[in-house]
Design a protein around this motif. Structure first.
Motif, PDB file in Angstrom:
ATOM      1  N   PHE A 175     104.460  99.582  54.461  1.00 44.80           N
ATOM      2  CA  PHE A 175     105.385  99.207  53.391  1.00 44.80           C
ATOM      3  C   PHE A 175     104.764  99.426  52.014  1.00 44.80           C
ATOM      4  N   ASP A 176     103.510  99.004  51.842  1.00 42.44           N
ATOM      5  CA  ASP A 176     102.865  99.153  50.542  1.00 42.44           C
ATOM      6  C   ASP A 176     102.705 100.623  50.180  1.00 42.44           C
ATOM      7  N   ARG A 177     102.315 101.439  51.147  1.00 43.17           N
ATOM      8  CA  ARG A 177     102.179 102.878  50.908  1.00 43.17           C
ATOM      9  C   ARG A 177     103.535 103.513  50.604  1.00 43.17           C
ATOM     10  N   GLY A 178     104.553 103.092  51.350  1.00 45.50           N
ATOM     11  CA  GLY A 178     105.882 103.625  51.108  1.00 45.50           C
ATOM     12  C   GLY A 178     106.400 103.292  49.732  1.00 45.50           C
ATOM     13  N   GLY A 179     106.038 102.122  49.201  1.00 44.64           N
ATOM     14  CA  GLY A 179     106.461 101.766  47.857  1.00 44.64           C
ATOM     15  C   GLY A 179     105.762 102.548  46.779  1.00 44.64           C
ATOM     16  N   ARG A 180     104.568 103.098  47.086  1.00 47.07           N
ATOM     17  CA  ARG A 180     103.819 103.825  46.069  1.00 47.07           C
ATOM     18  C   ARG A 180     104.061 105.328  46.091  1.00 47.07           C
ATOM     19  N   ARG A 213     109.757 100.100  42.921  1.00 46.35           N
ATOM     20  CA  ARG A 213     109.340 100.523  44.256  1.00 46.35           C
ATOM     21  C   ARG A 213     107.977  99.970  44.632  1.00 46.35           C
ATOM     22  N   ARG A 214     107.055  99.960  43.682  1.00 49.55           N
ATOM     23  CA  ARG A 214     105.721  99.439  43.994  1.00 49.55           C
ATOM     24  C   ARG A 214     105.762  97.953  44.363  1.00 49.55           C
ATOM     25  N   PRO A 215     106.311  97.073  43.503  1.00 46.48           N
ATOM     26  CA  PRO A 215     106.349  95.657  43.901  1.00 46.48           C
ATOM     27  C   PRO A 215     107.241  95.398  45.115  1.00 46.48           C
ATOM     28  N   ILE A 216     108.287  96.185  45.312  1.00 46.01           N
ATOM     29  CA  ILE A 216     109.120  96.006  46.502  1.00 46.01           C
ATOM     30  C   ILE A 216     108.327  96.363  47.754  1.00 46.01           C
ATOM     31  N   LEU A 267     107.504  93.653  50.677  1.00 48.21           N
ATOM     32  CA  LEU A 267     107.860  93.849  52.084  1.00 48.21           C
ATOM     33  C   LEU A 267     106.618  93.827  52.973  1.00 48.21           C
ATOM     34  N   GLY A 268     105.554  94.500  52.534  1.00 49.43           N
ATOM     35  CA  GLY A 268     104.340  94.534  53.341  1.00 49.43           C
ATOM     36  C   GLY A 268     103.699  93.166  53.477  1.00 49.43           C
ATOM     37  N   LEU A 269     103.621  92.428  52.366  1.00 49.70           N
ATOM     38  CA  LEU A 269     103.001  91.107  52.406  1.00 49.70           C
ATOM     39  C   LEU A 269     103.805  90.146  53.271  1.00 49.70           C
ATOM     40  N   SER A 270     105.122  90.107  53.093  1.00 55.12           N
ATOM     41  CA  SER A 270     105.941  89.172  53.872  1.00 55.12           C
ATOM     42  C   SER A 270     105.933  89.534  55.346  1.00 55.12           C
ATOM     43  N   ALA A 271     105.952  90.831  55.680  1.00 49.71           N
ATOM     44  CA  ALA A 271     105.902  91.235  57.090  1.00 49.71           C
ATOM     45  C   ALA A 271     104.566  90.860  57.716  1.00 49.71           C
ATOM     46  N   ALA A 272     103.463  91.084  56.986  1.00 45.86           N
ATOM     47  CA  ALA A 272     102.144  90.758  57.531  1.00 45.86           C
ATOM     48  C   ALA A 272     101.973  89.255  57.712  1.00 45.86           C
ATOM     49  N   LEU A 273     102.397  88.465  56.720  1.00 43.63           N
ATOM     50  CA  LEU A 273     102.267  87.009  56.836  1.00 43.63           C
ATOM     51  C   LEU A 273     103.134  86.475  57.969  1.00 43.63           C
ATOM     52  N   SER A 274     104.338  87.013  58.128  1.00 45.00           N
ATOM     53  CA  SER A 274     105.214  86.563  59.207  1.00 45.00           C
ATOM     54  C   SER A 274     104.675  86.989  60.565  1.00 45.00           C
ATOM     55  N   MET A 275     104.084  88.178  60.631  1.00 50.78           N
ATOM     56  CA  MET A 275     103.541  88.680  61.892  1.00 50.78           C
ATOM     57  C   MET A 275     102.485  87.729  62.453  1.00 50.78           C
ATOM     58  N   LEU A 320      98.046  94.448  59.663  1.00 51.08           N
ATOM     59  CA  LEU A 320      97.561  95.330  58.602  1.00 51.08           C
ATOM     60  C   LEU A 320      98.350  96.631  58.563  1.00 51.08           C
ATOM     61  N   GLY A 321      98.798  97.106  59.741  1.00 48.88           N
ATOM     62  CA  GLY A 321      99.600  98.324  59.781  1.00 48.88           C
ATOM     63  C   GLY A 321     100.935  98.155  59.073  1.00 48.88           C
ATOM     64  N   LEU A 322     101.589  97.019  59.298  1.00 47.12           N
ATOM     65  CA  LEU A 322     102.861  96.768  58.618  1.00 47.12           C
ATOM     66  C   LEU A 322     102.661  96.717  57.111  1.00 47.12           C
TER      67      LEU A 322
END
Length: 523
Positions: free
Chosen positions: A513-518, A447-450, A454-462, A507-509
């Protein structure tokens, strides 16, 4: 990685399919562009100048980022102070920052009317010009200094505390510790950090587009864009992309050749104490490096917020519409990244050895490829079947997912290997296979790396300004493209507001996602 026969099931075909898709995006699209080119093309003096500039700025950017990161990471590794964890988190924000937003922040500080130029004016010194090579290198250091710091800091924290305890008992000075402990660690960590930053700078597009400053400061990626957009010379674009790919592959091979293991072994996980760093001068020196890094990285962020607050309330409707399109692209890209990364990581762990490493290499190959060539190759392949312009947003999401995949694999594969090593035998004995094994055994421990993926890919794509700049019509602009158009029209107040909106969404995305994984994660 476990050295035992592991049940492959559907993991191998799914992983091979995902890796094959990445090979098709990386090399197949390049072949499609070269095949579509009308005859062979040659490179002119301007193209070779772009190759030289690309190598120069990438080498300078990577070298400066890594060199400056060493004292910053060293200071963070041997000092404990209130707010240290928050500072380390904030220092990572520029890597997630959309390029076009960061450019506005850098201009607000280092530009001709920025804070530094205003401070120099009473002294009779002219304004600073950050366009050209110095601007490109400055922006790349701004983005990659936090990444280099985090990578090198992990190397410092990996040195067992017992080594420092032994060094203190032997009376080692700070110089002795640097020579006997820190330098061997840096020898193993620095080549990898340099390689990652070099590859990022080699394929940079938006920085050169906004800060390049003319023909003398054109990168290969920008030359590919010009060959597509203005000349439609596919042969020249394909040749430039092939040269760029070869340079990136050569850099990777060189970095692997010079890297050596640190050789410290495992420790007892005791709290780290640094008896060699208690002097007043060393405390002052470490504090200075931490303060300078914080100022360099956080002041442009503060300027983005300060200037954006005045313009965010009067944004035109086109900006909000573009924000909605960017959100859709970012969420689609994040889902695609995970859909590609999970089967590749699972199959690589199950296969193990050289075959697993080869499967991972196929997924990592995108970091050396040109996203503009990917997009153009896809459009060429789809043109007989559908209207490529109508598919600009989905294809942008696909290419963004491919560019995020290397980071996703670096996060997921080690965690997948650890989960299989710890619980794989138990799952085998219980007969857990396929989707049941993935749901009950692996996903709870991923869950943490997922969430991070998700957060990193969404932020970079945004914040991406790449493929969409080639093919989008006025009604399909994403938020970064709309922001670039506002800057080109000198509507700087609206551009500042759009930049703040893009910053908040990116940063919100990542945070969501990162918070949700933790939350309630088991590992």
């Amino acid at each position: 990685m476990a050295r035992r026969a592991q049940p492959l099931g559907l993991a191998l075909p799914a992983g091979l399919a995902a890796a094959g898709a990445m090979l098709g995006l990386s090399l197949g699209t390049l072949a499609a562009v070269a095949w579509r080119a009308e005859g062979a093309s040659t490179l002119g003096p301007a193209d070779w100048a772009a190759v030289r500039f690309t190598l120069t700025q990438a080498l300078l950017s990577a070298a400066l980022s890594v060199t400056l990161a060493v004292p910053v990471a060293r200071a963070l590794a041997r000092r404990r102070f209130p707010g240290r964890g928050l500072l380390i988190t904030l220092l990572g924000a520029p890597f997630l920052l959309p390029v076009i937003v960061a450019v506005l922040g850098l201009l607000a500080v280092f530009g001709r009317s920025g804070l530094i130029s205003q401070a120099l004016a009473p002294l009779g010194l002219g304004p600073i010009d950050i366009y050209g090579l110095r601007g490109v290198v400055l922006a790349h250091v701004f983005f990659n200094l936090p990444l280099a710091t985090r990578l090198i800091l992990q190397g410092w924290l990996a040195i067992p505390a017992e080594r420092f305890r032994l060094a203190a008992s032997l009376g080692f000075t700070a110089h002795d510790v640097a020579r006997r402990l820190e330098w061997p660690m840096l020898r193993s960590v620095l080549p990898g950090a340099f390689l990652v930053i070099f590859l990022i700078c080699m394929t940079s597009f938006a920085v050169a587009l906004t800060l390049g400053g003319g023909p003398r400061a054109t990168t290969v990626e920008l030359a590919i864009y010009q060959a597509f957009r203005f000349e439609f010379d596919l042969g020249r674009a394909a040749l430039l992309a092939l040269i760029q790919f070869a340079l990136c592959a050569g850099a990777a091979a060189l970095a692997f050749a010079v890297a050596v293991p640190g050789g410290f072994g495992a420790g007892l996980d005791r709290p780290l104490a640094r008896w060699d760093a208690g002097g007043v001068w060393l405390r002052v020196l470490d504090g200075m490096w931490i303060a300078l890094a914080a100022l360099f990285l956080l002041v442009p962020l503060a300027m983005i917020v300060a200037r954006g607050l005045a313009g965010v309330t009067d944004l035109p409707p086109s900006v909000w519409q573009a924000a909605g399109r960017s959100l859709a692209v970012a969420l689609g890209s994040a889902a695609l990244t995970l859909a590609l990364a999970l089967p590749i990581a699972l199959a690589a762990v199950r296969l193990g050895g050289p075959r697993g490493a080869a499967l991972q290499a196929a997924g990592l190959m995108a970091i050396a490829a040109s996203p503009l060539v990917m997009g153009t190759g896809l459009f060429i392949l789809l043109f007989p079947l559908a209207d490529p312009v109508a598919l600009a947003l989905p294809l942008t999401a696909l290419v963004n997912a491919a560019m995020s995949l290397p980071f996703a694999l670096r996060a997921l594969t080690p965690a997948m290997a650890e989960a299989e090593a710890g619980f794989g035998r138990l799952a085998d004995s219980l007969g857990l296979r396929g989707a049941v094994r993935l749901r009950l055994v692996l996903l709870p421990r991923l869950r943490r790396p997922i969430g991070f993926t998700l957060g990193l890919s969404a932020a970079l794509s945004m914040g991406d300004l790449g493929v969409i700049a080639l093919f989008a019509d006025p009604g399909q602009a994403t938020l970064p493209l709309q922001l670039y158009r506002l800057m080109a029209a000198y509507r700087m107040e609206a551009a500042a507001g759009a930049a703040l909106l893009l910053l908040a969404l990116s940063l919100g995305l990542f945070w969501i996602f990162d918070r949700g994984g933790r939350v309630n994660a088991q590992a």
